[in-house]
Design a protein around this motif. Structure first.
Motif: not given
Length: 151
Positions: A43-48
């Motif tokens: 999920p893209s929030y794991l990049g954050v």
């Protein structure tokens, strides 16, 4: 949101144990860090989260691992339009300013040379205490730092 505060608390729980997204640290200096995370349909929030982990490790390094790093705020960072991130994610953090206990970084994440995330991340270096136990955390983060340097 409570009272007149302009800030909203966001709690994320991934369900992962031993949660560390970083696969290695490529370069570091007193001015910044370059680390990597291997993401597969994340999920893209794991990049954050990966950016926050890289910045926090750099703060600990700058403090000689004598303090714990805590993320205070993320400014101007938006999730990418894509829902999942896949590939080797290059995480770059450039120290923009610091005081004795606060550290501001320009952070970015790129996959395949294309930037997918960027923002300003502000951390605090806090003393170990009953919540952040030095006997557990200091050795853990020093060892993890060494392991990440060795890839």
């Amino acid at each position: 949101m409570k009272g007149n505060s302009p800030f909203q608390r966001i709690n994320m729980h991934t369900g992962l144990s031993g949660f560390s997204l970083l696969s290695r640290i490529g370069e570091f200096s007193g001015e910044g860090i370059c680390a990597y995370a291997d993401l597969q349909n994340a999920p893209s929030y794991l990049g954050v989260e990966a950016l926050a982990q890289a910045g926090a490790y750099h703060v600990r390094f700058l403090c000689g691992f004598e303090r714990q790093a805590v993320l205070l705020v993320i400014r101007d960072c938006r999730l990418p339009a894509i829902e999942t991130l896949s590939g080797c994610c290059k995480l770059t953090g450039r120290l923009q300013s610091r005081s004795a206990s606060a550290f501001a970084y320009g952070m970015s994440a790129a996959i395949g040379g294309s930037k997918v995330l960027e923002g300003e991340f502000v951390f605090s270096a806090v003393p170990y205490d009953s919540d952040f136990r030095e006997d557990l955390l200091r050795n853990y983060y020093e060892k993890k730092w060494t392991d990440l340097l060795n890839g």
